[in-house]
Design a protein around this motif. Structure first.
Motif, mmCIF file in Angstrom:
data_model
loop_
_atom_site.group_PDB
_atom_site.id
_atom_site.type_symbol
_atom_site.label_atom_id
_atom_site.label_comp_id
_atom_site.label_asym_id
_atom_site.label_seq_id
_atom_site.Cartn_x
_atom_site.Cartn_y
_atom_site.Cartn_z
ATOM 1 N N ASP A 275 0.855 -1.188 0.000
ATOM 2 C CA ASP A 275 0.000 0.000 0.000
ATOM 3 C C ASP A 275 0.892 1.238 0.000
ATOM 4 O OD1 ASP A 275 -1.988 1.851 0.212
ATOM 5 O OD2 ASP A 275 -2.665 1.262 2.218
ATOM 6 N N THR A 276 0.736 2.087 -1.002
ATOM 7 C CA THR A 276 1.539 3.304 -1.085
ATOM 8 C C THR A 276 0.923 4.379 -0.206
ATOM 9 O OG1 THR A 276 2.270 2.811 -3.342
ATOM 10 C CG2 THR A 276 2.456 5.097 -2.601
ATOM 11 N N ILE A 277 1.608 4.701 0.880
ATOM 12 C CA ILE A 277 1.136 5.734 1.799
ATOM 13 C C ILE A 277 1.476 7.108 1.250
ATOM 14 C CG2 ILE A 277 1.202 6.554 4.179
ATOM 15 C CD1 ILE A 277 0.134 3.674 3.811
ATOM 16 N N ILE A 278 2.669 7.227 0.681
ATOM 17 C CA ILE A 278 3.139 8.477 0.097
ATOM 18 C C ILE A 278 4.078 8.114 -1.047
ATOM 19 C CG2 ILE A 278 5.112 8.671 1.678
ATOM 20 C CD1 ILE A 278 4.610 11.722 1.692
ATOM 21 N N SER A 279 4.109 8.950 -2.078
ATOM 22 C CA SER A 279 4.922 8.627 -3.238
ATOM 23 C C SER A 279 6.411 8.742 -2.918
ATOM 24 C CB SER A 279 4.587 9.559 -4.400
ATOM 25 O OG SER A 279 5.023 10.875 -4.130
ATOM 26 N N LYS A 280 7.204 8.005 -3.675
ATOM 27 C CA LYS A 280 8.653 8.028 -3.488
ATOM 28 C C LYS A 280 9.207 9.430 -3.703
ATOM 29 C CE LYS A 280 12.912 5.821 -5.176
ATOM 30 N NZ LYS A 280 13.466 4.786 -6.087
ATOM 31 N N SER A 281 8.704 10.140 -4.704
ATOM 32 C CA SER A 281 9.224 11.471 -5.016
ATOM 33 C C SER A 281 8.889 12.477 -3.917
ATOM 34 C CB SER A 281 8.669 11.957 -6.360
ATOM 35 O OG SER A 281 7.248 12.014 -6.325
#
Length: 502
Positions: A275-281
């Motif tokens: 689950d992506t909580i916040i983007s890598k960038s």
């Protein structure tokens, strides 16, 4: 070999395949000695690496002289590590295209006003998160510390805080600006910052014991109690501060196990269990140096130490050390991560003004970086022993002086344009009593010291004794008072100027 020993063996093998290693088998003996030497009430630690928890355990007790053992799920105040969560809530809104880091604060909070109108109009979210307002260190502490002011009330009083440097000129650590940042989240998300934090971070990371709300915290049956040292260096239990009015800057409570999940997500580029909580960038922007801000000299910091959004960032041995400390009444926390090694450590304690968490951090970094310069256990212990056994500092006193007025002549209401009112009233025939109208902790008795200076014996042991001087004009009329008072962790008494109310 039982399963636990087998696990430790396998972990040891895995860790030791890297040049940097954590000696799991050496952690417990070190912590046990540390707690004995520094009289630590309780401690909890979590260590993660490569998306796995390699160590998580509690030591000591939740309350002094009581058999209430601490474990890896005991919750402690994480103090200013809370700032990183506020930066994360804003980052989620950046990902959704609802805000930009360089948006003006007044676009979201029209009532936001600082001392200088230009600064007020041009202050951005990035400025909120990077301690470059131009204010003094810990400015505005009297507004929130044990006060009954709401978050919005505090923000509306920031206009009275006078800057000491130019806007964006240099950093000075702040709490109140992270409070403003939390209110932006509330406005944009159309819910409280606390609910957004719970729904978008705590719930998704399965941080079931973490909260920013004091009433929820107090219902937790596995809550560590805060302890401080009194002037005789006796360990004392103190009441938990509510802290709701400053939660986005310093009053999240969490456990080692919950913080392990938080670190795993951060080290895994914002992803937790697919689950992506916040983007890598966006996370990279949070961790990126925004302003040069050396917090410590060698061996921890260096001239390139910087502040990101809620994190200190230091290049070390071709690695990137990402860290933050936290401290509230009776609690100290430390979190550090080495991003490219996928190592994260959280240390939680329930005793103030002790170097135990600092030394544990140093020991682990000594192992990771194989750097013997980080071994200063005996030096710190010697300093601590001298402090405990040393003679107390005595304030110079001029004997055989009398106050200019009778005690009743000093009584009345005194006002500061930022804070509000304090009251000075008769306590008995020889003493006065001072009380701050909005902060219950600032209440104590005044005993004549010399001339028109009175010693303040604050009733709460968290506040060290201070001195108060009444200032007169040429007609011997009291104009106001000034404090000679040691600053607390987050309160600078020199910022307040109380004048006598007519």
């Amino acid at each position: 070999m039982n399963k636990f020993l087998c696990l430790i063996f396998l972990l040891g093998v895995t860790i030791n395949t890297y040049p940097q290693k954590i000696q799991i088998e050496a952690i417990e003996p070190f912590i046990n000695q540390l707690m004995k030497d520094f009289e630590v009430t309780g401690l909890s630690i979590g260590i993660v690496r490569n998306d796995s928890v390699i160590y998580s355990k509690g030591f000591g007790t939740r309350k002094v002289n009581e058999n209430l053992p601490i474990d890896e799920n005991t919750i402690f105040g994480i103090g200013s590590i809370s700032k990183s969560f506020t930066a994360l809530t804003l980052g989620i809104l950046v990902d959704e295209g609802k805000i930009d880091w360089d948006d003006k604060v007044k676009d979201y909070l029209p009532y936001f006003e600082l001392y200088d109108s230009y600064v007020s109009e041009n202050f951005t979210i990035r400025d909120l998160l990077t301690h470059r307002s131009g204010l003094k260190e810990i400015s505005g502490g009297t507004l929130w510390y044990h006060s009954d002011l709401s978050r919005k009330d505090i923000i509306k009083k920031l206009k009275y805080l006078e800057p000491v440097s130019g806007f964006r000129e240099k950093p000075a650590y702040q709490n109140v600006m992270y409070l403003v940042a939390g209110e932006i989240v509330s406005v944009v998300a159309r819910t409280s910052w606390d609910d957004f934090l719970k729904n978008r971070i705590f719930d998704k990371l399965e941080m079931r014991n973490s909260t920013s709300i004091s009433s929820v915290r107090e219902r937790n049956k596995n809550l560590a109690f805060p302890h401080v040292w009194n002037e005789d260096y006796k360990k004392m239990l103190v009441a938990q501060e509510k802290g709701d009015n400053l939660a986005p800057a310093g009053f999240i409570y969490s456990s080692a196990n919950d913080m392990n999940k938080y670190m795993k997500m951060l080290l895994n580029d914002g992803i937790f269990k697919q689950d992506t909580i916040i983007s890598k960038s966006t996370l990279a922007e949070i961790f990126k140096p925004q302003i040069i801000y050396p917090i410590e000299g060698s061996p921890f910091g260096n001239e390139f130490s910087s502040y990101g959004f809620g994190w200190w960032v230091t290049p070390k041995n071709n690695d990137k050390l990402i860290e933050h400390n936290g401290g509230i009444d009776g609690m100290v926390a430390k979190l550090f991560m080495i991003k490219n090694l996928n190592i994260g450590v959280i240390i939680l304690t329930n005793i103030s003004k002790e170097p135990a968490s600092f030394l544990l951090k140093a020991k682990l970094l000594e192992q990771i970086f194989e750097d013997k310069s980080l071994d200063f256990y005996e030096t710190v212990k010697g300093y601590r022993d001298r402090r405990v056994n040393g003679e107390p500092k005595i304030k110079t006193r001029v004997n055989n002086t009398s106050p200019s007025l009778g005690l009743n002549g000093y009584t009345g209401v005194y006002t500061d344009k930022m804070y509000g009112e304090i009251n000075i009233e008769p306590l008995n025939q020889k003493e006065l009593e001072i009380s701050f109208s909005r902060s219950s902790i600032f209440r104590g008795k005044l005993e004549h010291w010399h001339f028109d200076t009175f010693k303040i014996d604050w009733y709460d042991i968290r506040v060290p004794d201070g001195y108060l001087t009444f200032n007169f004009n040429s007609d011997r009329k009291i104009l106001g008072i000034s404090f000679d008072q040691e600053s607390l962790l987050d309160v600078d008494f020199s910022e307040i100027n109380f004048l006598k109310k007519e």
